[in-house]
Enzyme design. Structure first.
Site, PDB file in Angstrom:
ATOM      1  N   SER A 179       0.839  -1.184  -0.139  1.00 57.55           N
ATOM      2  CA  SER A 179       0.035  -0.014  -0.020  1.00 57.55           C
ATOM      3  C   SER A 179       0.798   1.193  -0.064  1.00 57.55           C
ATOM      4  CB  SER A 179      -0.870  -0.011   1.255  1.00 57.55           C
ATOM      5  OG  SER A 179      -1.881   0.994   0.990  1.00 57.55           O
ATOM      6  N   ASP A 209      -2.198   6.401  -3.527  1.00 63.03           N
ATOM      7  CA  ASP A 209      -1.232   5.604  -2.752  1.00 63.03           C
ATOM      8  C   ASP A 209      -0.631   4.589  -3.919  1.00 63.03           C
ATOM      9  OD1 ASP A 209      -3.359   3.987  -2.434  1.00 63.03           O
ATOM     10  OD2 ASP A 209      -2.607   3.178  -0.490  1.00 63.03           O
ATOM     11  N   ASP A 214      -0.963   1.459  -3.941  1.00 69.19           N
ATOM     12  CA  ASP A 214      -1.992   0.403  -4.835  1.00 69.19           C
ATOM     13  C   ASP A 214      -3.221   1.166  -5.084  1.00 69.19           C
ATOM     14  OD1 ASP A 214      -3.074   0.471  -2.060  1.00 69.19           O
ATOM     15  OD2 ASP A 214      -3.389  -1.532  -1.908  1.00 69.19           O
ATOM     16  N   ASP A 254      -5.855   1.975  -3.527  1.00 67.62           N
ATOM     17  CA  ASP A 254      -6.840   2.054  -2.783  1.00 67.62           C
ATOM     18  C   ASP A 254      -7.320   3.143  -1.835  1.00 67.62           C
ATOM     19  OD1 ASP A 254      -5.282   1.395  -0.661  1.00 67.62           O
ATOM     20  OD2 ASP A 254      -6.107  -0.375  -0.073  1.00 67.62           O
TER      21      ASP A 254
END
Length: 447
Positions: free
Chosen positions: A103, A242, A244, A246
């Protein structure tokens, strides 16, 4: 059961250090394969996505080896956002989805997140079973039943097409100049493509991943980079994702940054007025600002609070039929559209509000006045348990008494790192600093 591997968002750690080693990824893959093939039949499949970290190659190969050794067929998506894995797991009728990502963490870290066949993250019980299997002897498939692996070349394209369907039909982004910061991460191709195809003039940032620069001075953890690009280019909006993709931060045309609380407030108000907000409530975590709760209350809406972690937000939403939730950190969960936080689709919803109202971003990002909030992190050593000491407990109790009726204190352990997070809210900022600093000092002495 005490869990050794799984935290609040899958398994996470420093690459090539336990538990983020090739050996453990191999074990996790074999365990997940065993968990989803307990019926003994063939034809089971798993989709695997990843972000742009160098260690993703190692972990992808190790997971593939473990999964195929148990008879699972593996479909490799390459770099795609985490929400794309949730979407494609369901769309491709897979039994399991896996995202390899840490992340917003630095490139040296990595993680493994699991999604069930419905596209939602696995439950705590399912993760506990997989963890137990990972430490047991693997149950391998017969030679003739070993699984196959293949690359899926159009996984990103499928997600791009789906993301565009969440933007109001007939609307376009013509005339809007948008900075999209992809954090040199998983959305570095998908997000700019979506915005450009919807008609925006796109100014890409953080779209040159090299395996080591994910979240490095760019992305939602460093929104100042996006803000600077917005000001320098005279953009109407900045969308900062960010690693990833999400989570998201929104930057208005002046360079001001709006966190997840402000985005959720905007969406909750709009959806409620349109009759779309199910249950008359927004689901958020204990970290969300008291100002958000007051904003909702003034509109006859409720704030349902959960433990920190988007998985707990989603569990509450699914359990009680709510369709909007998220975190102050920028996870915006819209179960009408996605099974997990989706920064790009949340950005599209914000752009839809701009298009509908004709108002600039600066008028939409300030839905409520936040109560002053201060968060500090304290790292602790292996084996330490600062929150169990009498001195720390006494300091926290004194702070709660001091803020009674005018604020609140929240102390918790991170689910992904050896950190104690000390947060408080209070109308008086001097009192706020004193309370937080007092607790931080007590935790540091016990750490």
């Amino acid at each position: 059961m005490t869990r050794k591997l799984f935290g609040t968002d899958g398994v996470r750690g420093r690459a090539n250090t336990h538990p983020m080693t090739a050996e453990m990824a191999l074990r996790l893959g074999a365990a997940a394969g065993r968990y989803f093939r307990r019926d003994g039949t063939n034809g089971h499949r798993v989709v695997i996505g990843k972000d742009t970290r160098l260690s993703g190659y190692m972990l992808e190969n190790a997971l593939t080896a473990g999964l195929t050794s148990t008879g699972m067929n593996v479909l490799l998506l390459g770099p795609v956002p985490t929400p794309a894995v949730g979407f494609l797991t369901r769309s491709m009728r897979a039994d399991l989805g896996i995202m390899i990502s840490a992340s917003h963490n630095p490139a040296e870290d990595n993680g493994i997140k699991f999604f069930g066949p419905d596209g939602f993250k696995l439950s705590d019980d399912a993760e506990a079973e997989i963890e137990a299997m990972a430490f047991a002897d693997p149950v391998l498939a017969a030679p003739g039943n070993i699984g196959r692996a293949r690359r899926i070349d159009d996984g990103r394209g499928r997600y791009v097409e789906y993301a565009k369907t969440t933007f109001p039909q007939g609307q376009r982004l013509d005339g809007l100049k948008v900075v999209i910061d992809c954090a040199n991460g998983a959305a570095y191709r998908a997000a700019p493509d979506v915005l450009w195809e919807l008609g925006a003039e796109v100014i890409p940032l953080g779209v040159d991943p090299d395996g080591t620069n994910i979240n490095d001075g760019v992305g939602s953890t460093y929104p100042d980079a996006c803000a600077a690009a917005v000001r320098a280019n005279g953009a109407h909006l900045g969308i900062s994702l960010d690693g990833d993709a999400d989570r998201v931060m929104i930057v208005d045309e002046t360079g001001a940054v709006a966190d997840g609380d402000q985005i959720m407030a905007l969406l909750a108000g709009r959806w409620a007025s349109e009759g779309r907000l199910r249950g008359g409530a927004l689901v958020a975590t204990v970290m969300s600002n008291l100002g958000l709760e007051r904003y909702l209350g003034e509109r006859g809406l409720r704030l349902e609070r959960t433990a920190v972690g988007d998985r707990y937000v989603v569990e509450r939403m699914r359990g009680q039929g709510f369709n909007l939730g998220g975190e102050q950190s920028g996870h915006i969960v819209m179960t009408d559209y996605a099974t997990t936080g989706d920064g790009l689709i949340a950005g599209l919803q914000f752009l839809a509000a701009m298009a509908d109202t004709g108002r600039p971003a600066s008028e939409l990002v300030r839905q409520f006045t936040p109560v002053p909030q201060l968060l500090k992190n304290v790292r602790y050593g292996a084996g330490a348990d600062p929150l169990s000491t009498d001195a720390v407990r006494a300091e926290i109790a004194a702070a709660e008494v001091r803020l009674a009726g005018s604020g609140r204190v929240l102390i918790r352990k991170s689910g992904t790192e050896p950190l104690i997070r000390v947060m408080a809210e209070a109308e008086d900022e001097a009192t706020l600093r004193e309370v937080v600093d007092g607790i931080v000092a007590a935790v540091e002495r016990a750490a």
